[in-house]
Design a protein around this motif. Structure first.
Motif, PDB file in Angstrom:
ATOM      1  N   THR A 192       0.822  -1.214   0.000  1.00  0.00           N
ATOM      2  CA  THR A 192       0.000   0.000   0.000  1.00  0.00           C
ATOM      3  C   THR A 192       0.851   1.257   0.000  1.00  0.00           C
ATOM      4  N   GLU A 195       1.760   3.167  -5.155  1.00  0.00           N
ATOM      5  CA  GLU A 195       0.527   3.266  -5.936  1.00  0.00           C
ATOM      6  C   GLU A 195       0.538   2.325  -7.130  1.00  0.00           C
ATOM      7  N   ASP A 197       0.810  -1.035  -8.865  1.00  0.00           N
ATOM      8  CA  ASP A 197       0.636  -2.426  -8.452  1.00  0.00           C
ATOM      9  C   ASP A 197       1.849  -3.278  -8.774  1.00  0.00           C
ATOM     10  N   ARG A 229      -5.573  -4.479  -2.602  1.00  0.00           N
ATOM     11  CA  ARG A 229      -5.499  -3.070  -2.222  1.00  0.00           C
ATOM     12  C   ARG A 229      -6.868  -2.533  -1.805  1.00  0.00           C
ATOM     13  N   SER A 230      -7.945  -3.070  -2.402  1.00  0.00           N
ATOM     14  CA  SER A 230      -9.307  -2.597  -2.124  1.00  0.00           C
ATOM     15  C   SER A 230     -10.001  -3.386  -1.027  1.00  0.00           C
ATOM     16  N   LYS A 238      -5.029   1.409   6.557  1.00  0.00           N
ATOM     17  CA  LYS A 238      -4.644   2.469   5.623  1.00  0.00           C
ATOM     18  C   LYS A 238      -4.958   3.840   6.208  1.00  0.00           C
ATOM     19  N   LEU A 246       0.612  -6.604  -0.102  1.00  0.00           N
ATOM     20  CA  LEU A 246      -0.487  -7.062  -0.950  1.00  0.00           C
ATOM     21  C   LEU A 246      -0.038  -8.297  -1.729  1.00  0.00           C
TER      22      LEU A 246
END
Length: 421
Positions: A192, A195, A197, A229-230, A238, A246
């Protein structure tokens, strides 16, 4: 002397191959090393790095090991050719002698030349020879040292290596406990803190960014880096600025099951059990959580009654910030991807019931709490549970029913006040 009119015979050298590995390193140019790699590996590209060593003493052997620049097409075929070219006192014995390196280093190419093995050695004898086991241990350490050097001195090349072979190297965490400490620093993770991936960080990077009071290395496993990430499970982390690793490769859950800690900091799956935020919470945070728990006891009981045996417990969440709910596994429960793998293999999947954590500050949960009609409350509770299931990456038991339930809710919300729905 050749007489006039006689045909002349001219000789051309067609084989200039030499036992390059037997020469001193000072007498070999980088170009010669590269050319020899292409001969050994049948690869027209250049290697990323190589290690050339001669061992003398109790046992004597020479090794010339290469890290390729790209993965072969059969890297993931367990029956594919792998291993080193084996020589005994410069006499070629066999190709693809896989006994000299562990499976997780199957991408390494090169030559090993032993002075101690018999010339009539066979693959069966290699599997039983203690001399081979000793050489295997030495060569494994050579490769890991080479990768560590590449990581420190040429990080761009190491990034290229990780992109091609990182998933294979991870296998060593589970397969090679003796070199566990050497492999861990070589691992790379999406995070995280990045940005992009595709960007990765090391565990040393992570430790350097840990928050005061943070005692765990947090990670989350999902179907993709974007999905990880989501994940609702890491929203509060976060929000607090806590970095989360991740993970999204098929072997990650298996690998992480063999890692306990790094530099004294334990790993923590953010989707399981207690999030263990005690060291990061202020007194005000704890008081707020206790107040929410006290005020929401009635709501939690109503949700549990509505969902019945689908969940083992409903509780106020310390994980969520933006989502209304999430499912939390027990520390030893199987994840959804692992359950699917077992099911596909025809194995019996053990039953487990997740915990439903609820974000009592979310508008949808407040809307739920205000429902007084039992049927309407139960339908909305089921809808929130289904959404949490989808966010986890698990399939719904009845997707059409979920769609109908969602449509009914939208119709109610869109209806003018006082209108029948």
């Amino acid at each position: 002397m050749r007489k006039e009119g006689e045909a002349s015979i001219e000789y051309e050298v067609v084989n200039q191959a030499k036992a390059l590995w037997t020469l001193p390193r000072s007498e070999i140019t980088d170009e010669e090393y590269r050319q020899f790699y292409q001969y050994v590996a049948h690869d027209f590209t250049d290697p990323l790095a190589w290690s050339h060593n001669k061992v003398e003493g109790k046992r004597e052997y020479i090794s010339l090991l290469y890290v390729p620049g790209r993965a072969p097409f059969d890297l993931w075929q367990r029956e594919g050719a792998r291993g080193l070219k084996l020589y005994v006192r410069r006499v070629f014995i066999m190709d693809d002698a896989e006994q000299f390196l562990p499976l997780y280093l199957r991408f390494v190419k090169g030559v090993v030349d032993s002075s101690d093995l018999p010339l009539n050695v066979s693959r069966e004898l290699l599997q039983q020879d203690p001399e081979v086991e000793a050489i295997r241990g030495g060569l494994t350490r050579r490769v890991l040292d080479l990768l560590a050097r590449l990581m420190k001195e040429e990080p761009e090349k190491y990034a290229a290596f990780w992109k091609e072979f990182g998933a294979v190297l991870k296998e060593g965490i589970a397969q090679d406990h003796a070199n566990h400490g050497a492999i861990l620093p070589l691992l790379r993770f999406a995070s995280t803190s990045r940005e992009d991936d595709a960007a990765t960080v090391s565990l040393a990077d992570y430790l350097g960014r840990m928050k005061p009071g943070q005692e765990r290395i947090y990670y989350v496993i999902a179907e993709s880096v974007a999905a990880a990430r989501s994940s609702p499970a890491i929203e509060q982390l976060k929000e607090r600025g806590v970095e989360v690793l991740l993970l999204a490769e098929r072997i990650d859950e298996w690998v992480m099951g063999h890692i306990e800690n790094y530099e004294g900091k334990r790993f923590k799956d953010a989707t399981r059990g207690d999030l263990e935020l005690a060291g990061l919470e202020s007194t005000a945070d704890r008081k707020q959580h206790d107040a929410e728990l006290k005020e929401s006891k009635g709501l939690l009981k109503r949700v549990k009654d509505a969902l019945g045996e689908r969940v083992s417990e409903v509780r106020v969440s310390e994980r969520l910030k933006e989502s209304p709910a999430c499912l939390v596994l027990g520390e030893h429960d199987l994840s959804e991807p692992m359950r699917r793998i077992l099911a596909a293999a025809g194995q019996k999947v053990p039953e487990s019931k997740p915990v439903l954590e609820v974000n009592v500050a979310h508008p949808l949960v407040k809307y739920l709490e205000a429902r007084t009609v039992s049927g309407e409350f139960a339908e909305l509770a089921q809808l929130i549970y289904d959404q949490a299931t989808l966010a986890e990456g698990a399939p719904l038991a009845n997707a059409p029913e979920y769609v109908q339930r969602l449509n009914r809710l939208l119709v109610r919300l869109a209806a003018p006040p006082g209108a029948a729905t």
